[in-house]
Design an enzyme around this catalytic site. Structure first.
Site, PDB file in Angstrom:
ATOM      1  N   SER A  29       0.804  -1.228   0.000  1.00 44.42           N
ATOM      2  CA  SER A  29       0.000   0.000   0.000  1.00 44.42           C
ATOM      3  C   SER A  29       0.833   1.273   0.000  1.00 44.42           C
ATOM      4  CB  SER A  29      -0.939   0.009   1.209  1.00 44.42           C
ATOM      5  OG  SER A  29      -0.212   0.132   2.407  1.00 44.42           O
TER       6      SER A  29
ATOM      7  N   LYS B 162       1.042   4.878   6.867  1.00 48.85           N
ATOM      8  CA  LYS B 162       0.492   5.724   5.800  1.00 48.85           C
ATOM      9  C   LYS B 162       1.224   7.063   5.803  1.00 48.85           C
ATOM     10  CE  LYS B 162      -2.747   2.664   4.934  1.00 48.85           C
ATOM     11  NZ  LYS B 162      -2.654   1.810   3.722  1.00 48.85           N
TER      12      LYS B 162
END
Length: 271
Positions: free
Chosen positions: A84, A155
Protein backbone atom coordinates in the site's frame (compact mmCIF):
# COMPACT_ATOMS: atom_id res chain seq x y z
CA UNK A 1 79.36 -75.17 42.92
CA UNK A 2 76.03 -75.43 41.32
CA UNK A 3 74.60 -73.67 44.33
CA UNK A 4 77.07 -70.81 44.04
CA UNK A 5 76.37 -70.51 40.41
CA UNK A 6 72.64 -70.38 41.02
CA UNK A 7 73.16 -67.83 43.77
CA UNK A 8 75.35 -65.73 41.53
CA UNK A 9 72.77 -65.90 38.80
CA UNK A 10 70.08 -64.87 41.23
CA UNK A 11 72.21 -61.90 42.33
CA UNK A 12 72.76 -60.70 38.80
CA UNK A 13 69.16 -61.13 37.81
CA UNK A 14 67.98 -59.02 40.72
CA UNK A 15 70.29 -56.13 39.89
CA UNK A 16 68.44 -53.17 38.28
CA UNK A 17 69.51 -49.60 37.47
CA UNK A 18 69.84 -47.41 40.53
CA UNK A 19 66.45 -46.55 42.01
CA UNK A 20 64.47 -48.55 39.46
CA UNK A 21 63.27 -51.09 41.93
CA UNK A 22 62.23 -48.42 44.39
CA UNK A 23 60.35 -46.50 41.75
CA UNK A 24 58.64 -49.62 40.55
CA UNK A 25 57.79 -50.57 44.08
CA UNK A 26 56.37 -47.21 45.12
CA UNK A 27 54.96 -45.92 41.85
CA UNK A 28 51.18 -45.64 42.01
CA UNK A 29 48.81 -46.83 39.31
CA UNK A 30 46.71 -44.22 37.54
CA UNK A 31 43.56 -43.33 39.37
CA UNK A 32 40.24 -44.05 37.63
CA UNK A 33 39.44 -40.33 37.53
CA UNK A 34 42.67 -39.58 35.72
CA UNK A 35 42.15 -42.45 33.29
CA UNK A 36 38.70 -41.08 32.49
CA UNK A 37 40.19 -37.65 31.79
CA UNK A 38 38.63 -35.94 34.78
CA UNK A 39 41.79 -34.76 36.45
CA UNK A 40 41.41 -31.66 38.63
CA UNK A 41 42.45 -29.49 35.69
CA UNK A 42 39.80 -31.07 33.44
CA UNK A 43 37.15 -30.75 36.13
CA UNK A 44 38.05 -27.11 36.58
CA UNK A 45 37.81 -26.56 32.83
CA UNK A 46 34.41 -28.25 32.76
CA UNK A 47 33.31 -25.96 35.56
CA UNK A 48 34.39 -22.94 33.63
CA UNK A 49 32.52 -24.21 30.59
CA UNK A 50 29.32 -24.61 32.58
CA UNK A 51 29.67 -21.10 33.95
CA UNK A 52 30.31 -19.81 30.45
CA UNK A 53 27.03 -21.31 29.21
CA UNK A 54 25.17 -19.70 32.10
CA UNK A 55 26.78 -16.37 31.34
CA UNK A 56 25.87 -16.75 27.68
CA UNK A 57 22.23 -17.45 28.56
CA UNK A 58 22.10 -14.51 30.98
CA UNK A 59 23.68 -12.24 28.38
CA UNK A 60 21.08 -13.36 25.83
CA UNK A 61 18.24 -12.54 28.23
CA UNK A 62 19.72 -9.12 29.01
CA UNK A 63 20.09 -8.34 25.30
CA UNK A 64 16.49 -9.41 24.60
CA UNK A 65 15.16 -7.22 27.43
CA UNK A 66 17.26 -4.29 26.24
CA UNK A 67 15.96 -4.65 22.67
CA UNK A 68 12.36 -4.85 23.89
CA UNK A 69 12.79 -1.71 25.98
CA UNK A 70 14.46 0.08 23.06
CA UNK A 71 11.64 -1.01 20.76
CA UNK A 72 8.97 0.03 23.26
CA UNK A 73 10.24 3.53 23.96
CA UNK A 74 12.75 4.64 21.33
CA UNK A 75 13.14 2.83 18.01
CA UNK A 76 10.84 0.04 16.82
CA UNK A 77 11.36 -2.21 13.80
CA UNK A 78 8.19 -2.49 11.73
CA UNK A 79 7.72 -5.14 9.04
CA UNK A 80 5.88 -3.94 5.91
CA UNK A 81 3.24 -6.57 5.09
CA UNK A 82 1.61 -5.06 1.98
CA UNK A 83 2.23 -2.90 -1.06
CA UNK A 84 0.00 0.00 0.00
CA UNK A 85 3.00 2.34 0.34
CA UNK A 86 4.86 1.38 -2.84
CA UNK A 87 7.17 2.59 -4.26
CA UNK A 88 8.33 4.31 -1.05
CA UNK A 89 8.10 1.09 0.95
CA UNK A 90 8.27 -2.44 -0.43
CA UNK A 91 6.76 -5.64 0.95
CA UNK A 92 9.28 -7.14 3.38
CA UNK A 93 10.99 -3.84 4.23
CA UNK A 94 11.72 -3.35 7.89
CA UNK A 95 11.21 0.22 8.95
CA UNK A 96 12.87 1.79 11.94
CA UNK A 97 10.13 3.83 13.55
CA UNK A 98 11.27 6.84 15.59
CA UNK A 99 9.08 6.83 18.68
CA UNK A 100 10.62 10.02 20.02
CA UNK A 101 9.72 12.09 16.94
CA UNK A 102 6.49 13.41 18.44
CA UNK A 103 7.24 13.09 22.17
CA UNK A 104 8.50 16.60 22.91
CA UNK A 105 5.82 18.88 21.56
CA UNK A 106 6.41 18.19 17.85
CA UNK A 107 3.28 17.19 15.92
CA UNK A 108 3.03 15.11 12.75
CA UNK A 109 3.47 17.21 9.60
CA UNK A 110 2.03 16.88 6.13
CA UNK A 111 4.12 14.45 4.15
CA UNK A 112 5.36 12.46 7.17
CA UNK A 113 5.19 8.68 6.87
CA UNK A 114 3.78 7.46 10.16
CA UNK A 115 2.93 4.23 11.91
CA UNK A 116 -0.24 4.36 13.99
CA UNK A 117 -2.74 2.28 15.91
CA UNK A 118 -5.92 2.26 13.86
CA UNK A 119 -8.18 1.17 16.70
CA UNK A 120 -11.31 3.35 16.59
CA UNK A 121 -10.50 4.82 13.17
CA UNK A 122 -9.47 2.10 10.70
CA UNK A 123 -10.52 -0.82 12.94
CA UNK A 124 -13.64 -0.38 15.02
CA UNK A 125 -13.24 -3.57 17.06
CA UNK A 126 -9.82 -5.20 17.50
CA UNK A 127 -9.84 -8.96 16.72
CA UNK A 128 -9.91 -11.25 19.73
CA UNK A 129 -6.90 -13.47 20.28
CA UNK A 130 -5.38 -15.79 22.84
CA UNK A 131 -3.56 -13.64 25.44
CA UNK A 132 -0.43 -15.83 25.41
CA UNK A 133 -0.31 -15.97 21.62
CA UNK A 134 -0.92 -12.24 21.47
CA UNK A 135 1.91 -11.56 23.91
CA UNK A 136 4.38 -13.71 21.96
CA UNK A 137 3.32 -12.20 18.64
CA UNK A 138 3.58 -8.71 20.08
CA UNK A 139 7.13 -9.37 21.28
CA UNK A 140 8.14 -10.79 17.88
CA UNK A 141 6.51 -7.86 16.05
CA UNK A 142 8.27 -5.39 18.35
CA UNK A 143 11.58 -6.86 17.20
CA UNK A 144 10.57 -6.82 13.52
CA UNK A 145 10.42 -10.62 13.39
CA UNK A 146 6.70 -10.88 12.67
CA UNK A 147 4.02 -8.92 10.88
CA UNK A 148 2.59 -6.03 12.91
CA UNK A 149 -0.68 -6.29 14.76
CA UNK A 150 -3.81 -6.10 12.62
CA UNK A 151 -4.55 -2.72 14.16
CA UNK A 152 -1.20 -1.14 13.16
CA UNK A 153 -0.87 0.74 9.86
CA UNK A 154 1.70 2.80 7.96
CA UNK A 155 0.49 5.72 5.80
CA UNK A 156 1.46 9.21 4.73
CA UNK A 157 -0.01 12.30 6.38
CA UNK A 158 -1.87 14.40 3.80
CA UNK A 159 -3.90 16.63 6.09
CA UNK A 160 -3.46 17.84 9.68
CA UNK A 161 -5.91 19.46 12.09
CA UNK A 162 -7.85 22.33 10.46
CA UNK A 163 -6.84 21.47 6.87
CA UNK A 164 -9.39 21.23 4.10
CA UNK A 165 -8.48 18.33 1.84
CA UNK A 166 -10.26 17.98 -1.51
CA UNK A 167 -10.03 15.60 -4.41
CA UNK A 168 -9.77 16.40 -7.00
CA UNK A 169 -8.93 19.65 -8.83
CA UNK A 170 -9.33 20.03 -12.60
CA UNK A 171 -5.97 18.37 -13.11
CA UNK A 172 -6.93 15.38 -10.99
CA UNK A 173 -4.67 16.35 -8.08
CA UNK A 174 -5.36 16.51 -4.36
CA UNK A 175 -5.82 20.00 -2.95
CA UNK A 176 -4.93 21.04 0.59
CA UNK A 177 -6.23 24.42 1.74
CA UNK A 178 -6.82 25.41 -1.88
CA UNK A 179 -3.30 24.48 -3.06
CA UNK A 180 -2.87 21.61 -5.52
CA UNK A 181 -0.24 19.10 -4.41
CA UNK A 182 2.24 17.51 -6.81
CA UNK A 183 2.58 14.07 -5.22
CA UNK A 184 5.67 12.73 -6.97
CA UNK A 185 5.92 9.87 -4.48
CA UNK A 186 2.80 8.15 -5.87
CA UNK A 187 3.02 4.74 -7.49
CA UNK A 188 3.49 5.00 -11.25
CA UNK A 189 0.15 4.98 -13.06
CA UNK A 190 -1.92 5.69 -9.93
CA UNK A 191 -4.42 8.53 -9.83
CA UNK A 192 -4.27 10.65 -6.65
CA UNK A 193 -7.72 9.28 -5.87
CA UNK A 194 -10.60 7.72 -7.75
CA UNK A 195 -12.83 8.45 -4.77
CA UNK A 196 -13.95 12.09 -4.60
CA UNK A 197 -13.96 13.73 -1.17
CA UNK A 198 -14.08 17.14 0.43
CA UNK A 199 -13.31 17.09 4.15
CA UNK A 200 -12.05 19.34 6.92
CA UNK A 201 -9.69 17.57 9.31
CA UNK A 202 -10.75 18.03 12.95
CA UNK A 203 -8.14 19.36 15.36
CA UNK A 204 -6.10 16.63 16.99
CA UNK A 205 -6.56 14.24 14.06
CA UNK A 206 -4.89 13.40 10.74
CA UNK A 207 -6.02 12.52 7.23
CA UNK A 208 -3.71 9.78 5.90
CA UNK A 209 -3.33 8.03 2.55
CA UNK A 210 -1.10 5.35 1.05
CA UNK A 211 1.36 6.09 -1.77
CA UNK A 212 -0.04 3.21 -3.84
CA UNK A 213 -3.50 4.74 -3.97
CA UNK A 214 -5.13 1.97 -6.00
CA UNK A 215 -3.94 -0.65 -3.47
CA UNK A 216 -4.33 1.30 -0.24
CA UNK A 217 -7.18 1.17 2.24
CA UNK A 218 -6.82 4.49 4.00
CA UNK A 219 -8.83 7.45 5.29
CA UNK A 220 -10.93 7.48 2.11
CA UNK A 221 -12.31 4.01 2.86
CA UNK A 222 -13.63 5.01 6.27
CA UNK A 223 -15.45 8.24 5.43
CA UNK A 224 -18.85 6.83 6.40
CA UNK A 225 -17.67 5.16 9.60
CA UNK A 226 -17.36 6.58 13.13
CA UNK A 227 -14.44 8.99 13.12
CA UNK A 228 -14.75 9.57 9.36
CA UNK A 229 -11.36 8.00 8.63
CA UNK A 230 -9.51 10.53 10.79
CA UNK A 231 -6.59 9.18 12.86
CA UNK A 232 -6.22 10.72 16.34
CA UNK A 233 -2.72 12.13 16.86
CA UNK A 234 -2.57 10.32 20.19
CA UNK A 235 -2.74 7.03 18.28
CA UNK A 236 0.44 7.73 16.33
CA UNK A 237 3.18 5.28 17.31
CA UNK A 238 6.01 7.13 15.59
CA UNK A 239 7.52 8.45 12.40
CA UNK A 240 9.12 6.13 9.86
CA UNK A 241 12.62 7.55 9.45
CA UNK A 242 14.72 4.70 8.04
CA UNK A 243 14.54 1.46 6.12
CA UNK A 244 16.81 -0.90 8.04
CA UNK A 245 16.38 -4.15 6.10
CA UNK A 246 17.12 -5.65 3.61
CA UNK A 247 20.63 -4.25 3.42
CA UNK A 248 20.33 -3.23 -0.23
CA UNK A 249 17.36 -1.07 0.80
CA UNK A 250 19.12 0.57 3.77
CA UNK A 251 18.32 4.28 3.55
CA UNK A 252 16.71 7.22 5.30
CA UNK A 253 13.22 8.25 4.25
CA UNK A 254 13.78 11.67 2.81
CA UNK A 255 11.09 14.25 3.63
CA UNK A 256 8.96 15.34 0.70
CA UNK A 257 8.60 18.96 -0.40
CA UNK A 258 5.19 18.29 -1.96
CA UNK A 259 3.43 20.31 0.75
CA UNK A 260 5.98 23.07 1.00
CA UNK A 261 3.71 25.72 -0.52
CA UNK A 262 0.51 24.61 1.16
CA UNK A 263 -0.80 27.45 3.37
CA UNK A 264 -2.15 26.87 6.84
CA UNK A 265 -5.91 26.68 7.34
CA UNK A 266 -7.51 29.95 6.21
CA UNK A 267 -4.09 31.48 5.58
CA UNK A 268 -2.56 30.64 8.99
CA UNK A 269 -1.82 27.78 11.31
CA UNK A 270 0.05 24.78 9.96
CA UNK A 271 2.65 25.41 7.29
Amino acid sequence: MDTDTQHEKRDHSSVTPTGTAERSRFSRSPRPAEEAGTAPEAAEETGRGGLSWRRTGLLGIICAVFLLLLSTFVLQPFLIPSGSMEPTLQVGDRLLVNKLAYRFGTAPQRGDVIVFDGTGSFVQEPPRENPVTGLLHGAAAALGLAEPAETDFVKRVVGVGGDRVVCCDKGGRVQVNGRSVDERYLHAGDAPSRVPFDIVVPEGTLWVMGDHRSESRDSRDHLGEPGGGMVPVKRVIGRADWIGWPLDRWSALEPTDAFRRVPGPEGGGHG
